[in-house]
Scaffold this motif. Structure first.
Motif, PDB file in Angstrom:
ATOM      1  N   PRO A   1      28.502  44.101  18.882  1.00 31.39           N
ATOM      2  CA  PRO A   1      27.046  44.019  18.798  1.00 31.39           C
ATOM      3  C   PRO A   1      26.540  43.372  17.511  1.00 31.39           C
ATOM      4  O   PRO A   1      25.371  42.966  17.440  1.00 31.39           O
ATOM      5  CB  PRO A   1      26.606  45.491  18.876  1.00 31.39           C
ATOM      6  CG  PRO A   1      27.705  46.172  19.611  1.00 31.39           C
ATOM      7  CD  PRO A   1      28.945  45.487  19.142  1.00 31.39           C
TER       8      PRO A   1
ATOM      9  N   HIS B   1      27.274  37.255  17.655  1.00 33.17           N
ATOM     10  CA  HIS B   1      27.568  36.469  18.852  1.00 33.17           C
ATOM     11  C   HIS B   1      29.007  35.959  18.771  1.00 33.17           C
ATOM     12  O   HIS B   1      29.525  35.717  17.684  1.00 33.17           O
ATOM     13  CB  HIS B   1      26.580  35.289  18.925  1.00 33.17           C
ATOM     14  CG  HIS B   1      26.676  34.497  20.181  1.00 33.17           C
ATOM     15  ND1 HIS B   1      27.571  33.460  20.327  1.00 33.17           N
ATOM     16  CD2 HIS B   1      25.987  34.578  21.346  1.00 33.17           C
ATOM     17  CE1 HIS B   1      27.422  32.934  21.537  1.00 33.17           C
ATOM     18  NE2 HIS B   1      26.473  33.595  22.177  1.00 33.17           N
TER      19      HIS B   1
ATOM     20  N   GLN C   1      25.665  50.474  20.435  1.00 32.54           N
ATOM     21  CA  GLN C   1      25.172  49.425  21.322  1.00 32.54           C
ATOM     22  C   GLN C   1      23.690  49.621  21.638  1.00 32.54           C
ATOM     23  O   GLN C   1      22.899  48.666  21.597  1.00 32.54           O
ATOM     24  CB  GLN C   1      25.991  49.406  22.620  1.00 32.54           C
ATOM     25  CG  GLN C   1      27.464  49.088  22.421  1.00 32.54           C
ATOM     26  CD  GLN C   1      28.295  49.411  23.644  1.00 32.54           C
ATOM     27  OE1 GLN C   1      27.776  49.520  24.758  1.00 32.54           O
ATOM     28  NE2 GLN C   1      29.589  49.582  23.462  1.00 32.54           N
ATOM     29  N   GLU C   2      23.335  50.851  21.925  1.00 32.95           N
ATOM     30  CA  GLU C   2      21.931  51.136  22.238  1.00 32.95           C
ATOM     31  C   GLU C   2      21.034  50.879  21.037  1.00 32.95           C
ATOM     32  O   GLU C   2      19.936  50.330  21.168  1.00 32.95           O
ATOM     33  CB  GLU C   2      21.797  52.585  22.698  1.00 32.95           C
ATOM     34  CG  GLU C   2      20.385  52.948  23.146  1.00 32.95           C
ATOM     35  CD  GLU C   2      20.317  54.347  23.735  1.00 32.95           C
ATOM     36  OE1 GLU C   2      19.231  54.729  24.212  1.00 32.95           O
ATOM     37  OE2 GLU C   2      21.346  55.042  23.722  1.00 32.95           O
TER      38      GLU C   2
ATOM     39  N   LEU D   1      21.244  46.807  20.562  1.00 32.24           N
ATOM     40  CA  LEU D   1      20.972  45.933  21.715  1.00 32.24           C
ATOM     41  C   LEU D   1      19.883  46.477  22.630  1.00 32.24           C
ATOM     42  O   LEU D   1      19.449  45.769  23.545  1.00 32.24           O
ATOM     43  CB  LEU D   1      22.262  45.739  22.525  1.00 32.24           C
ATOM     44  CG  LEU D   1      23.486  45.236  21.741  1.00 32.24           C
ATOM     45  CD1 LEU D   1      24.715  45.212  22.640  1.00 32.24           C
ATOM     46  CD2 LEU D   1      23.219  43.863  21.140  1.00 32.24           C
TER      47      LEU D   1
ATOM     48  N   TYR E   1      26.227  48.321  26.894  1.00 32.19           N
ATOM     49  CA  TYR E   1      26.736  47.368  27.880  1.00 32.19           C
ATOM     50  C   TYR E   1      26.880  48.091  29.225  1.00 32.19           C
ATOM     51  O   TYR E   1      27.436  49.188  29.291  1.00 32.19           O
ATOM     52  CB  TYR E   1      28.103  46.819  27.462  1.00 32.19           C
ATOM     53  CG  TYR E   1      28.103  46.058  26.161  1.00 32.19           C
ATOM     54  CD1 TYR E   1      27.298  44.935  25.973  1.00 32.19           C
ATOM     55  CD2 TYR E   1      28.933  46.449  25.110  1.00 32.19           C
ATOM     56  CE1 TYR E   1      27.317  44.233  24.775  1.00 32.19           C
ATOM     57  CE2 TYR E   1      28.962  45.754  23.912  1.00 32.19           C
ATOM     58  CZ  TYR E   1      28.148  44.645  23.747  1.00 32.19           C
ATOM     59  OH  TYR E   1      28.175  43.955  22.563  1.00 32.19           O
TER      60      TYR E   1
ATOM     61  N   PHE F   1      27.015  39.050  30.115  1.00 34.33           N
ATOM     62  CA  PHE F   1      26.639  39.551  28.800  1.00 34.33           C
ATOM     63  C   PHE F   1      26.606  38.468  27.725  1.00 34.33           C
ATOM     64  O   PHE F   1      25.814  38.553  26.792  1.00 34.33           O
ATOM     65  CB  PHE F   1      27.615  40.655  28.365  1.00 34.33           C
ATOM     66  CG  PHE F   1      27.684  41.805  29.319  1.00 34.33           C
ATOM     67  CD1 PHE F   1      26.721  42.808  29.279  1.00 34.33           C
ATOM     68  CD2 PHE F   1      28.689  41.892  30.264  1.00 34.33           C
ATOM     69  CE1 PHE F   1      26.768  43.873  30.157  1.00 34.33           C
ATOM     70  CE2 PHE F   1      28.753  42.955  31.143  1.00 34.33           C
ATOM     71  CZ  PHE F   1      27.784  43.940  31.100  1.00 34.33           C
TER      72      PHE F   1
END
Length: 320
Positions: free
Chosen positions: A67, A70, A101-102, A105, A109, A138
């Protein structure tokens, strides 16, 4: 035959704090210096500071978290690090905990394995100069990376459970494990790696095991060492599930009993330097290619010098 490497046992807040471990990695029998994800000082920058200070050696990132960047930036960073160090690099990646992740992003995922497969495929392709893969669910990357003369870069994937091991077998050069007993690697992780590699018609990735260790000290309880270094990991569901699969029950309501189980199960090695070396050979016998000595507990409890002394003692034992 397994090689032995060392882990930077802390996250530096200033790059000069890493110099003693860079010097040790260069001047000892250690094969490679590893560092995990850090948010206080970015690990690529720490390694670059070591190189600028005259300490250049093979290095490994075990692991940086998807996360945060890129896959195109991940490939640039890995290539730049290999050029800077002048030695091979293992660029290891992992998806991180779902809470991370939460937070970064907006949501985890939807499929951890698919996200990892897409990410590693893109990074590996960029470093190999291959055409961009089709857009994924993704990650998408339609660019190509300008290749420059550099030492090899292996793409690694953090692996705890069979599903991720199969993805690593399909896509990665290296599978990187943490807190995984030798028997679990032999019976569960490595067969899943082979299965994934065979399905993709490619070689089985190398296996790197980052193994926490602590040598006996008068008046010191090894359970304290386990909790000092791994209490955060033991609170995470994916680590508890992995340990459960290996026969180690972790009761978060009773941390000291959990630590005792981790010691009995061989996920954390404690004892004399000879005893620790004997247990490390179990990892070699299980099929691990590179064993990384993790003295995080000793560093956190006693400081730089005792951590370096432990590394020296154990490296001497395993090479005897």
């Amino acid at each position: 035959m397994s090689t032995y490497s060392i882990l930077m046992p802390f996250a530096p807040t200033r790059p000069e704090q890493a110099l003693p471990f860079g010097a040790f990695a260069q001047w000892s029998s250690a094969h490679r210096l590893w560092q995990g994800q850090a948010t206080l000082h970015e690990p690529h920058h720490t390694f670059t500071h070591l190189a600028a200070s005259g300490f250049r050696m093979p290095v490994g990132l075990g692991v940086t978290l998807m996360p945060f960047r890129h896959p195109y930036d991940a490939a640039i960073q890995a290539q730049s690090l290999a050029v800077t160090m002048g030695h091979p690099v293992v660029a290891g990646f992992g998806p991180g905990a779902t809470v991370l992740q939460e937070g970064l992003l907006g949501a985890p995922y939807r499929s951890q394995l698919r996200a990892v497969r897409e990410y590693v495929t893109i990074v590996r392709g960029l470093l190999d100069g291959e055409p961009a893969p089709p857009p994924g669910e993704f990650f998408t990357c339609k660019a190509r990376l300008t290749r420059v003369p550099r030492p090899p870069v292996e793409v690694g994937l953090g692996v705890l459970r069979p599903g991720m091991a199969r993805v690593a077998g399909e896509t990665a050069d290296v599978a990187i494990t943490w807190l995984t007993p030798a028997s679990y690697l032999r019976d569960t992780v490595i067969p899943a790696l082979r299965e994934g590699a065979e399905s993709a018609g490619r070689p089985t990735p190398r296996v790197v095991a980052i193994v926490p260790i602590a040598l006996d000290r008068p008046g010191s309880d090894p359970r304290d060492a386990v909790l000092t270094a791994n209490s955060g990991h033991l609170s995470l569901p994916h680590y508890r599930d992995m340990l459960s699969r290996s026969g180690i029950h972790v009761d978060t309501a009773d941390p000291r009993t959990a630590a005792e189980q981790v010691l009995k199960g061989g996920a954390f090695l404690a004892g004399t330097s000879g005893q620790v070396a004997d247990r490390l050979r179990e990892f070699a016998d299980a099929g691990v290619d590179e064993i990384v000595l993790n003295t995080t507990a000793t560093y956190a409890r006693f400081g730089v010098k005792p951590a370096l002394e432990e590394l020296e003692k154990v490296l001497r034992e395993v090479s005897s």
